[in-house]
Design an enzyme around this catalytic site. Sequence first.
Site, PDB file in Angstrom:
ATOM      1  N   GLY A 230       1.015  -1.179   0.157  1.00  0.00           N
ATOM      2  CA  GLY A 230      -0.036   0.064   0.073  1.00  0.00           C
ATOM      3  C   GLY A 230       0.770   1.377   0.025  1.00  0.00           C
ATOM      4  O   GLY A 230       0.385   2.241   0.232  1.00  0.00           O
ATOM      5  N   GLU A 266       5.112  -6.148   1.559  1.00  0.00           N
ATOM      6  CA  GLU A 266       4.745  -6.582   0.231  1.00  0.00           C
ATOM      7  C   GLU A 266       4.248  -5.696  -0.567  1.00  0.00           C
ATOM      8  O   GLU A 266       3.078  -5.729  -0.904  1.00  0.00           O
ATOM      9  CB  GLU A 266       3.891  -7.726   0.637  1.00  0.00           C
ATOM     10  CG  GLU A 266       2.711  -7.602   1.504  1.00  0.00           C
ATOM     11  CD  GLU A 266       1.713  -8.797   1.714  1.00  0.00           C
ATOM     12  OE1 GLU A 266       2.148  -9.890   1.515  1.00  0.00           O
ATOM     13  OE2 GLU A 266       0.387  -8.617   1.978  1.00  0.00           O
ATOM     14  N   GLY A 268       3.252  -3.701  -3.830  1.00  0.00           N
ATOM     15  CA  GLY A 268       3.011  -3.928  -5.238  1.00  0.00           C
ATOM     16  C   GLY A 268       3.284  -2.773  -6.124  1.00  0.00           C
ATOM     17  O   GLY A 268       4.281  -2.486  -6.862  1.00  0.00           O
ATOM     18  N   ARG A 269       2.171  -1.645  -6.065  1.00  0.00           N
ATOM     19  CA  ARG A 269       2.261  -0.712  -6.949  1.00  0.00           C
ATOM     20  C   ARG A 269       3.332   0.248  -6.922  1.00  0.00           C
ATOM     21  O   ARG A 269       3.923   0.681  -7.846  1.00  0.00           O
ATOM     22  CB  ARG A 269       1.210   0.329  -6.508  1.00  0.00           C
ATOM     23  CG  ARG A 269       0.851   1.462  -7.495  1.00  0.00           C
ATOM     24  CD  ARG A 269      -0.403   2.390  -6.790  1.00  0.00           C
ATOM     25  NE  ARG A 269      -1.369   1.376  -6.511  1.00  0.00           N
ATOM     26  CZ  ARG A 269      -2.660   1.560  -7.302  1.00  0.00           C
ATOM     27  NH1 ARG A 269      -2.410   1.764  -8.522  1.00  0.00           N
ATOM     28  NH2 ARG A 269      -3.499   0.741  -7.213  1.00  0.00           N
ATOM     29  N   CYS A 344     -16.930   2.538 -27.351  1.00  0.00           N
ATOM     30  CA  CYS A 344     -18.194   3.163 -27.350  1.00  0.00           C
ATOM     31  C   CYS A 344     -18.749   3.365 -26.125  1.00  0.00           C
ATOM     32  O   CYS A 344     -19.902   2.768 -25.756  1.00  0.00           O
ATOM     33  CB  CYS A 344     -19.080   2.469 -28.457  1.00  0.00           C
ATOM     34  SG  CYS A 344     -18.232   2.173 -30.064  1.00  0.00           S
ATOM     35  N   TYR A 373      -0.884  -2.274 -12.156  1.00  0.00           N
ATOM     36  CA  TYR A 373      -2.643  -2.317 -12.116  1.00  0.00           C
ATOM     37  C   TYR A 373      -3.110  -1.445 -13.491  1.00  0.00           C
ATOM     38  O   TYR A 373      -3.744  -0.616 -13.408  1.00  0.00           O
ATOM     39  CB  TYR A 373      -3.063  -1.578 -10.761  1.00  0.00           C
ATOM     40  CG  TYR A 373      -2.710  -2.252  -9.660  1.00  0.00           C
ATOM     41  CD1 TYR A 373      -3.367  -3.314  -9.025  1.00  0.00           C
ATOM     42  CD2 TYR A 373      -1.752  -1.788  -8.725  1.00  0.00           C
ATOM     43  CE1 TYR A 373      -2.975  -3.906  -8.104  1.00  0.00           C
ATOM     44  CE2 TYR A 373      -1.394  -2.322  -7.462  1.00  0.00           C
ATOM     45  CZ  TYR A 373      -1.969  -3.460  -7.144  1.00  0.00           C
ATOM     46  OH  TYR A 373      -1.474  -3.877  -6.111  1.00  0.00           O
TER      47      TYR A 373
HETATM   48  C1  LIG Z   1      -3.114  -5.652  -2.978  1.00  0.00           C
HETATM   49  C2  LIG Z   1      -2.164  -6.136  -2.013  1.00  0.00           C
HETATM   50  C3  LIG Z   1      -0.726  -5.779  -1.723  1.00  0.00           C
HETATM   51  C4  LIG Z   1      -0.041  -4.709  -2.651  1.00  0.00           C
HETATM   52  O1  LIG Z   1      -0.821  -3.449  -2.609  1.00  0.00           O
HETATM   53  P1  LIG Z   1       0.016  -2.307  -3.093  1.00  0.00           P
HETATM   54  O2  LIG Z   1      -0.990  -1.233  -3.082  1.00  0.00           O
HETATM   55  O3  LIG Z   1       0.182  -2.600  -4.735  1.00  0.00           O
HETATM   56  O4  LIG Z   1       1.212  -2.074  -2.493  1.00  0.00           O
HETATM   57  C5  LIG Z   1      -0.102  -6.241  -0.674  1.00  0.00           C
HETATM   58  N1  LIG Z   1      -0.685  -7.284   0.219  1.00  0.00           N
HETATM   59  C6  LIG Z   1      -2.214  -7.532  -0.007  1.00  0.00           C
HETATM   60  C7  LIG Z   1      -2.686  -8.617   0.990  1.00  0.00           C
HETATM   61  C8  LIG Z   1      -2.804  -7.137  -1.194  1.00  0.00           C
HETATM   62  O5  LIG Z   1      -4.053  -7.396  -1.276  1.00  0.00           O
END
Ligand SMILES: *Cc1c(COP(=O)(O)O)cnc(C)c1O
Length: 395
Positions: A230, A266, A268-269, A344, A373
């Site tokens: 996050g 953990e 991601g983004r 459209c 994403y």
């Molecule tokens: C989606 C998710 C993440 C990654 O979130 P980001 O906002 O991309 O950093 C990490 N842990 C869990 C459990 C998630 O669902």
Amino acid sequence: MITARVHDLATALSGDDLPAYVYDLTALGAHARAVRNALPPGVELYYAAKANPAPPILRALAPHVSGYEVASGGELEHVRTAVPELPLAFGGPGKTDGELRRALKLGVERFHVESEHELRLLAELAAEQDRPADILLRVNLPLDAAATVGAALAMGGRPSPFGLDPDRVEHLLPLFTADGPLRLRGIHAHLASGLDAPTQVTVAAGIAHWARKLSDRHGSALTEVNVGGGMGVDYARPDRRFDWAAYGGGMADIAQRNPDLTLRIEPGRALTAYCGWYLTEVLDIKHSGGEAFAVLRGGTHHLRTPAAKQHDHPFRILPTEEWPRPWPRPAAREEPVTLVGQLCTPKDVLARHIPVARLRAGDRIAFALAGAYAWNISHHDFLMHPKPGFHYLDA
Ligand SMILES: *Cc1c(COP(=O)(O)O)cnc(C)c1O
């Protein structure tokens, strides 16, 4: 912000080679290395594969991460195949019998358990296979309201399908018996997305504190805390990145206060958003009701991010001088333009009312922050337009 190699490719590709996703794997590696170096050595960095599971991305991250978080049976198989050498943490709600059986067979390193039923199911399946399951219980901890002001996607501390309510965790501890297949390693919490570094540190400290109190109350040795992902990406100000140095400093303090805990994150983004661009061209410019619209090749069926997050996606105009037609080139000048795709539906908007000095049919557009994403959350088949090209630029 666009790297030279991506820029070169954007101008070299022909119109028919567009749209295209371009990923700068060298930039990704450098960014991931910087993130890793900003963290205390003991803090484990996992990558949440759902942000972008493309194998070249997973492999480019491998030297810099300790493992991957996967959230479905599909991701599990896919990531295990792409990077077999690194551990996996299997999270996500609604894991099926089949997925859990397969995960046990593949020897998944950590299970993030989301509910009591899931824990009981895992116990049954693990006993059946005579394999142990190493578990983090996912807890839906209340977030301090102040800590989450501005969080784009808060999911902790309110009614949620994710994780266990804190008071339920205590009731599950008796399921971890000395001779059973379940081994409680610790706690997992992923409570919000889009937080800045100081807020993330506050949230992480809260999770670690809660885990330690649980551990103290029950004399059970919880050795791991995964504080989730996050880390924020600011689409309105792409140059303002998450302050990993400040976050690393805060995590070092938490580690010092909890010397017996392995801390894990953990994201991601915030790892992969910056390495990807969605390149396309302006097919047409038209004026309607006094407003300018640029119709782009492609659209939100390739890049759903702005529709999903309801933002104006950041982009750069790469002007081209060729105009092969005998009639005047459609153009917008010194006015706000709305960038739309070929679908459209009025929802196919990538950026709204953005002031431009000049934008013409045939100009190229490079959307930034398209590495996470983006393609993988888009509804590719809607309207049956061609798929984009994919380019992974390596050293
Ligand atoms: C989606 C998710 C993440 C990654 O979130 P980001 O906002 O991309 O950093 C990490 N842990 C869990 C459990 C998630 O669902």
